[in-house]
Write an enzyme that holds these catalytic residues in place. Structure first.
Site, PDB file in Angstrom:
ATOM      1  N   HIS A 207       0.868  -1.177   0.000  1.00 46.34           N
ATOM      2  CA  HIS A 207       0.000   0.000   0.000  1.00 46.34           C
ATOM      3  C   HIS A 207       0.908   1.231   0.000  1.00 46.34           C
ATOM      4  CE1 HIS A 207      -4.132  -1.597   0.622  1.00 46.34           C
ATOM      5  NE2 HIS A 207      -3.430  -2.701   0.840  1.00 46.34           N
ATOM      6  N   CYS A 238      -7.763  -1.327   3.962  1.00 44.41           N
ATOM      7  CA  CYS A 238      -8.439  -2.299   4.824  1.00 44.41           C
ATOM      8  C   CYS A 238      -9.433  -1.573   5.722  1.00 44.41           C
ATOM      9  CB  CYS A 238      -7.408  -3.045   5.677  1.00 44.41           C
ATOM     10  SG  CYS A 238      -8.187  -4.178   6.845  1.00 44.41           S
TER      11      CYS A 238
HETATM   12  N1  COA Z   1     -19.513 -15.875   3.772  1.00 46.74           N
HETATM   13  C1  COA Z   1     -20.776 -15.471   4.015  1.00 46.74           C
HETATM   14  N2  COA Z   1     -21.311 -15.370   5.224  1.00 46.74           N
HETATM   15  C2  COA Z   1     -20.518 -15.693   6.255  1.00 46.74           C
HETATM   16  C3  COA Z   1     -19.204 -16.131   6.091  1.00 46.74           C
HETATM   17  C4  COA Z   1     -18.694 -16.205   4.781  1.00 46.74           C
HETATM   18  N3  COA Z   1     -17.443 -16.577   4.536  1.00 46.74           N
HETATM   19  N4  COA Z   1     -18.667 -16.384   7.304  1.00 46.74           N
HETATM   20  C5  COA Z   1     -19.630 -16.133   8.212  1.00 46.74           C
HETATM   21  N5  COA Z   1     -20.744 -15.717   7.577  1.00 46.74           N
HETATM   22  C6  COA Z   1     -22.010 -15.303   8.193  1.00 46.74           C
HETATM   23  C7  COA Z   1     -22.576 -16.400   9.074  1.00 46.74           C
HETATM   24  O1  COA Z   1     -23.386 -17.264   8.324  1.00 46.74           O
HETATM   25  C8  COA Z   1     -23.377 -15.598  10.064  1.00 46.74           C
HETATM   26  O2  COA Z   1     -24.580 -15.186   9.448  1.00 46.74           O
HETATM   27  P1  COA Z   1     -25.920 -14.979  10.285  1.00 46.74           P
HETATM   28  O3  COA Z   1     -25.617 -13.864  11.237  1.00 46.74           O
HETATM   29  O4  COA Z   1     -26.913 -14.593   9.244  1.00 46.74           O
HETATM   30  O5  COA Z   1     -26.156 -16.280  10.955  1.00 46.74           O
HETATM   31  C9  COA Z   1     -22.516 -14.347  10.256  1.00 46.74           C
HETATM   32  O6  COA Z   1     -21.751 -14.226   9.076  1.00 46.74           O
HETATM   33  C10 COA Z   1     -21.611 -14.420  11.458  1.00 46.74           C
HETATM   34  O7  COA Z   1     -20.850 -15.630  11.399  1.00 46.74           O
HETATM   35  P2  COA Z   1     -19.647 -15.964  12.393  1.00 46.74           P
HETATM   36  O8  COA Z   1     -19.072 -17.272  12.025  1.00 46.74           O
HETATM   37  O9  COA Z   1     -20.128 -15.770  13.818  1.00 46.74           O
HETATM   38  O10 COA Z   1     -18.595 -14.903  11.986  1.00 46.74           O
HETATM   39  P3  COA Z   1     -18.202 -13.536  12.698  1.00 46.74           P
HETATM   40  O11 COA Z   1     -19.390 -12.685  12.934  1.00 46.74           O
HETATM   41  O12 COA Z   1     -17.295 -13.843  13.835  1.00 46.74           O
HETATM   42  O13 COA Z   1     -17.356 -12.879  11.502  1.00 46.74           O
HETATM   43  C11 COA Z   1     -15.961 -13.183   9.586  1.00 46.74           C
HETATM   44  C12 COA Z   1     -16.158 -13.470  11.055  1.00 46.74           C
HETATM   45  C13 COA Z   1     -14.556 -13.559   9.209  1.00 46.74           C
HETATM   46  C14 COA Z   1     -16.938 -14.016   8.765  1.00 46.74           C
HETATM   47  C15 COA Z   1     -16.232 -11.704   9.315  1.00 46.74           C
HETATM   48  O14 COA Z   1     -15.566 -10.928  10.295  1.00 46.74           O
HETATM   49  C16 COA Z   1     -15.764 -11.260   7.964  1.00 46.74           C
HETATM   50  O15 COA Z   1     -16.262 -11.716   6.934  1.00 46.74           O
HETATM   51  N6  COA Z   1     -14.830 -10.311   7.915  1.00 46.74           N
HETATM   52  C17 COA Z   1     -14.332  -9.753   6.677  1.00 46.74           C
HETATM   53  C18 COA Z   1     -12.865  -9.514   6.770  1.00 46.74           C
HETATM   54  C19 COA Z   1     -12.362  -8.841   5.521  1.00 46.74           C
HETATM   55  O16 COA Z   1     -12.862  -9.004   4.430  1.00 46.74           O
HETATM   56  N7  COA Z   1     -11.334  -8.020   5.709  1.00 46.74           N
HETATM   57  C20 COA Z   1     -10.762  -7.280   4.662  1.00 46.74           C
HETATM   58  C21 COA Z   1      -9.720  -8.030   3.912  1.00 46.74           C
HETATM   59  S1  COA Z   1      -8.126  -8.021   4.676  1.00 46.74           S
HETATM   60 ZN    ZN Z   2      -4.365  -4.630   0.807  1.00 45.32          ZN
END
Ligand code: COA
Ligand code: ZN
Length: 302
Positions: A207, A238
């Site tokens: 970045h 991010c």
């Molecule tokens: N795709 C779609 N839905 C997802 C998923 C996935 N990979 N992983 C979890 N979910 C959904 C679950 O089904 C659940 O849905 P509901 O509330 O309708 O039942 C909800 O998300 C929460 O699931 P949980 O396993 O408890 O996850 P969490 O709330 O602890 O979140 C992540 C963890 C990783 C799924 C979430 O923080 C995330 O997607 N973060 C994105 C990080 C990112 O993209 N960062 C930038 C790039 S570096």
């Molecule tokens: Zn990046």
């Protein structure tokens, strides 16, 4: 020795789109993807199979893969967990990119679990990918420093890389999440990984937060690194790290590589055209510089 050609992966559709408040319709994303391919881009990180509640901008990942698959570029996408890996494979993704941070605090903020928990989930993701014949890329976030914890040790990076090697990843990527890399830091981390995993292919994801993204690319080239991520127009950042700003811009990177005689297969004037389309799509000035000035010998009207 400097490589004669490198692989450029366009990550704007993932790293960039996830940071924009404006959510583009899938057709508009498809048009941008096709324009990138027409400009010669052969590797695109198209989206993330993450929770749509966490990153609503990328909720259409499966539909987008369906539209761009087989159109001339290898498509990869980020997956944070088993759910994401299943969704990615079902959508027909060409390559899965798993990710974890080298620092605990960023990993907690990003995926709400510890680094150990993230790594523990990798085995199952590896099996899903292997069964589907999909290769895996392991991305290490905050590999050159963490906005919350400061310096990140080479051992912390190696621990994540070890997890990726164990799950069968054939490539790893080092992410400079908030632009904390410098030539000295890059050389240290790359050298440490090579000493421990001599056969593993390393990619660099910089970045431009502190303005030396392309300087770090020069260091990577001098170290013989052949894969670089970049973002059209310099989009990117991010959402789960303070102070995150755009990736190095793909046009600026291709401009530099062209001038160094390092091949990318990408047509710079066409790529600049795509950067202007993307700028129009988000209706904000993008940080890319070559898109404003044009190639070196571009003539101003007299
Ligand atoms: N795709 C779609 N839905 C997802 C998923 C996935 N990979 N992983 C979890 N979910 C959904 C679950 O089904 C659940 O849905 P509901 O509330 O309708 O039942 C909800 O998300 C929460 O699931 P949980 O396993 O408890 O996850 P969490 O709330 O602890 O979140 C992540 C963890 C990783 C799924 C979430 O923080 C995330 O997607 N973060 C994105 C990080 C990112 O993209 N960062 C930038 C790039 S570096
Ligand atoms: Zn990046």
């Amino acid at each position: 020795m400097r490589p004669r050609s490198v692989q450029v992966t366009e990550v704007g559709m993932r790293d960039g789109f996830q940071m924009e408040s404006r959510i583009l319709p899938t057709e508009r994303k498809e048009a941008i993807g096709l324009a990138l391919i027409a400009a010669g881009v052969r590797h695109i990180e198209v989206s993330s199979f993450v929770s749509p509640a966490a990153v609503p901008q990328l909720a259409d990942a499966a539909a987008l893969v369906g539209r761009l698959k087989g159109k001339g570029a290898e498509l990869s996408a980020l997956v944070p967990n088993v759910n994401g890996a299943r969704r990615g494979v079902a959508a027909g993704i060409d390559r899965l990119t798993v990710f974890a941070s080298a620092s605990e605090t960023h990993n907690q903020k990003n995926v709400r679990r510890s680094v150990a928990e993230s790594l523990a989930g990798m085995g199952e993701i590896g099996r899903i990918a292997a069964d589907a014949g999909v290769p895996i890329d392991g991305s290490v976030a905050t590999a050159f420093g963490c906005p919350f914890e400061g310096e990140v040790s080479a051992d912390a990076v190696l621990r994540v890389v070890e997890g990726y090697a164990a799950m069968g990843a054939d490539r790893i990527g080092l992410g400079d999440t908030t632009g904390m890399a410098t030539p000295r830091v890059v050389e240290g981390v790359v050298t440490a990984i090579r000493a421990r995993f001599p056969g593993l292919s390393i990619g660099l994801h910089f970045h431009n937060t502190r303005g030396i993204g392309l300087v770090n690319v020069m260091t990577g080239l001098d170290l013989g690194v052949t894969r670089y991520d970049a973002s059209i127009g310099g989009l990117g950042g991010c959402p789960f790290a303070v102070g995150a700003t755009g990736n190095i811009s793909t046009e600026d990177l291709v401009y530099l590589l062209d001038e160094l005689g390092v091949e990318t297969g990408i047509d710079l004037p066409r790529l600049i055209g795509v950067a202007h389309d993307v700028q129009a799509a988000f209706a904000r000035e993008l940080p890319g510089q070559v898109m404003k000035a044009g190639p070196r010998l571009a003539r101003a009207p007299e």
